[in-house]
Design a protein around this motif. Structure first.
Motif, short mmCIF file in Angstrom:
data_model
loop_
_atom_site.label_atom_id
_atom_site.label_comp_id
_atom_site.label_asym_id
_atom_site.label_seq_id
_atom_site.Cartn_x
_atom_site.Cartn_y
_atom_site.Cartn_z
N ASP A 1 -15.42 -34.94 -43.08
CA ASP A 1 -16.28 -34.69 -44.24
C ASP A 1 -17.16 -35.89 -44.58
N TRP A 2 -16.70 -37.09 -44.24
CA TRP A 2 -17.47 -38.29 -44.55
C TRP A 2 -18.37 -38.72 -43.40
N SER A 3 -18.35 -37.96 -42.30
CA SER A 3 -19.13 -38.34 -41.13
C SER A 3 -20.46 -37.59 -41.07
N SER A 4 -21.28 -37.94 -40.08
CA SER A 4 -22.56 -37.26 -39.88
C SER A 4 -22.37 -35.86 -39.31
N ARG A 5 -21.14 -35.51 -38.98
CA ARG A 5 -20.83 -34.19 -38.42
C ARG A 5 -20.27 -33.24 -39.49
N ALA A 6 -20.39 -33.61 -40.75
CA ALA A 6 -19.78 -32.83 -41.83
C ALA A 6 -20.31 -31.41 -41.90
N ASP A 7 -21.56 -31.19 -41.41
CA ASP A 7 -22.12 -29.84 -41.48
C ASP A 7 -21.70 -28.97 -40.29
N ARG A 8 -20.88 -29.51 -39.42
CA ARG A 8 -20.38 -28.76 -38.27
C ARG A 8 -18.93 -28.36 -38.51
N PRO A 9 -18.44 -27.36 -37.75
CA PRO A 9 -17.06 -26.88 -38.01
C PRO A 9 -16.01 -27.94 -37.74
N PHE A 10 -14.96 -27.91 -38.54
CA PHE A 10 -13.75 -28.70 -38.28
C PHE A 10 -12.71 -27.74 -37.74
N VAL A 11 -12.21 -27.99 -36.55
CA VAL A 11 -11.26 -27.09 -35.91
C VAL A 11 -9.93 -27.81 -35.72
N ALA A 12 -8.89 -27.32 -36.38
CA ALA A 12 -7.54 -27.90 -36.25
C ALA A 12 -6.75 -27.09 -35.24
N VAL A 13 -6.19 -27.75 -34.24
CA VAL A 13 -5.39 -27.09 -33.21
C VAL A 13 -4.00 -27.72 -33.19
N ASN A 14 -2.97 -26.90 -33.41
CA ASN A 14 -1.59 -27.38 -33.36
C ASN A 14 -1.13 -27.36 -31.91
N CYS A 15 -1.32 -28.46 -31.20
CA CYS A 15 -1.01 -28.51 -29.76
C CYS A 15 0.47 -28.32 -29.50
N ALA A 16 1.32 -28.73 -30.45
CA ALA A 16 2.77 -28.60 -30.24
C ALA A 16 3.20 -27.15 -30.19
N ALA A 17 2.38 -26.25 -30.75
CA ALA A 17 2.73 -24.83 -30.76
C ALA A 17 2.22 -24.10 -29.53
N LEU A 18 1.56 -24.83 -28.61
CA LEU A 18 0.98 -24.20 -27.42
C LEU A 18 1.74 -24.63 -26.18
N SER A 19 1.99 -23.69 -25.29
CA SER A 19 2.57 -24.04 -24.01
C SER A 19 1.50 -24.70 -23.15
N SER A 20 1.91 -25.42 -22.11
CA SER A 20 0.96 -26.18 -21.30
C SER A 20 -0.09 -25.28 -20.67
N GLU A 21 0.31 -24.06 -20.28
CA GLU A 21 -0.65 -23.18 -19.62
C GLU A 21 -1.65 -22.57 -20.60
N LEU A 22 -1.33 -22.57 -21.92
CA LEU A 22 -2.24 -22.02 -22.92
C LEU A 22 -3.15 -23.07 -23.54
N LEU A 23 -2.78 -24.34 -23.42
CA LEU A 23 -3.52 -25.39 -24.12
C LEU A 23 -4.97 -25.46 -23.66
N GLU A 24 -5.20 -25.40 -22.34
CA GLU A 24 -6.56 -25.48 -21.83
C GLU A 24 -7.41 -24.32 -22.32
N ASN A 25 -6.82 -23.09 -22.34
CA ASN A 25 -7.56 -21.94 -22.83
C ASN A 25 -7.90 -22.07 -24.31
N GLU A 26 -6.96 -22.60 -25.09
CA GLU A 26 -7.19 -22.72 -26.52
C GLU A 26 -8.29 -23.74 -26.81
N LEU A 27 -8.31 -24.84 -26.05
CA LEU A 27 -9.29 -25.89 -26.30
C LEU A 27 -10.65 -25.61 -25.70
N PHE A 28 -10.67 -24.99 -24.50
CA PHE A 28 -11.93 -24.86 -23.78
C PHE A 28 -12.33 -23.42 -23.48
N GLY A 29 -11.49 -22.45 -23.85
CA GLY A 29 -11.81 -21.05 -23.60
C GLY A 29 -11.36 -20.62 -22.22
N HIS A 30 -11.43 -19.31 -21.99
CA HIS A 30 -10.98 -18.77 -20.72
C HIS A 30 -12.00 -19.05 -19.64
#
Length: 217
Positions: A188-217
């Motif tokens: 919120d205090w950065s120059s990127r404040a007008d862009r989306p903030f995306v929170a990803v709980n990596c601990a809740a993702l299995s290793s095979e799903l992490l890449e899809n969650e972060l970068f898409g299929h």
């Protein structure tokens, strides 16, 4: 991380009866979820200490730590996790206690069909998603860092100093110390404040799903 009924979720099935545990796990794995199994309450707590789960399905009567005691521990240490209690020995008293302690539902075994189980799990995951959205809305305004506590002044100063740079920031801390709130403050205090903030709980993702969650299929 948020989930919908069509998105894979990270589930934990706890039951000392292997046949019941396998039936529930197989039914939910077939629905596309990632399912971990635990044979008792103590094993479940050990897994919860290492991995985040969207939903825990636990038997009521187990040797050692029973389902109600496990539910109490989850509500205290992992309030974002939904819990469904399963039992072959239903009673009004145990049902009331389970619901009072925050269980999403209280199901009698044997479960009539995998379809019924999946429907109830989908509803629990939908509540998880809605609660996560409410939390995002509640924290989307001006970040509240310590509510003016003097000890937080240095922390806020450091975050504001790094927010105006393009540096990559790593925030470390135990669960519940406010890392995501601090991350939102930097955004919120950065120059990127007008862009989306995306929170990803990596601990809740299995290793095979992490890449899809972060970068898409």
């Amino acid at each position: 991380m948020t989930v919908t009924a069509t998105v894979r979720a990270n589930l934990l099935v706890v039951d000392d009866e292997e046949g019941v545990r396998t039936f529930v796990a197989d039914a939910l794995t077939d629905a596309g979820h990632t399912v971990t199994q635990a044979c008792d309450g103590e094993a479940a707590l050990a897994l919860l200490g290492k991995t985040s789960f969207h939903l825990v399905l636990t038997d009521l009567r187990m040797p050692g730590l029973d389902g109600l005691a496990l539910l109490h521990e989850i509500r205290r240490d992992h309030p974002e996790t939904e819990v469904i209690v399963l039992t072959a020995h239903p009673s009004v008293a145990s049902a009331v206690e389970a619901m009072k302690d925050g269980a999403f539902d209280y199901l009698q075994k044997p479960i009539s069909s995998p379809v019924e189980l999946r429907m109830i799990v989908s509803r629990a995951l939908e509540r998880h998603r809605l609660r996560a959205l409410q939390e995002i809305v509640a924290t989307s305004s001006e970040p509240r860092l310590g509510y003016g506590a003097p000890a937080m002044a240095a922390v806020e100063q450091a975050l504001r100093r790094v927010a105006v740079t393009s540096a990559t920031v790593l925030l470390l801390g135990e669960s519940g110390t406010g890392k995501e709130i601090a991350a939102r403050a930097v955004h919120d205090w950065s120059s990127r404040a007008d862009r989306p903030f995306v929170a990803v709980n990596c601990a809740a993702l299995s290793s095979e799903l992490l890449e899809n969650e972060l970068f898409g299929h």
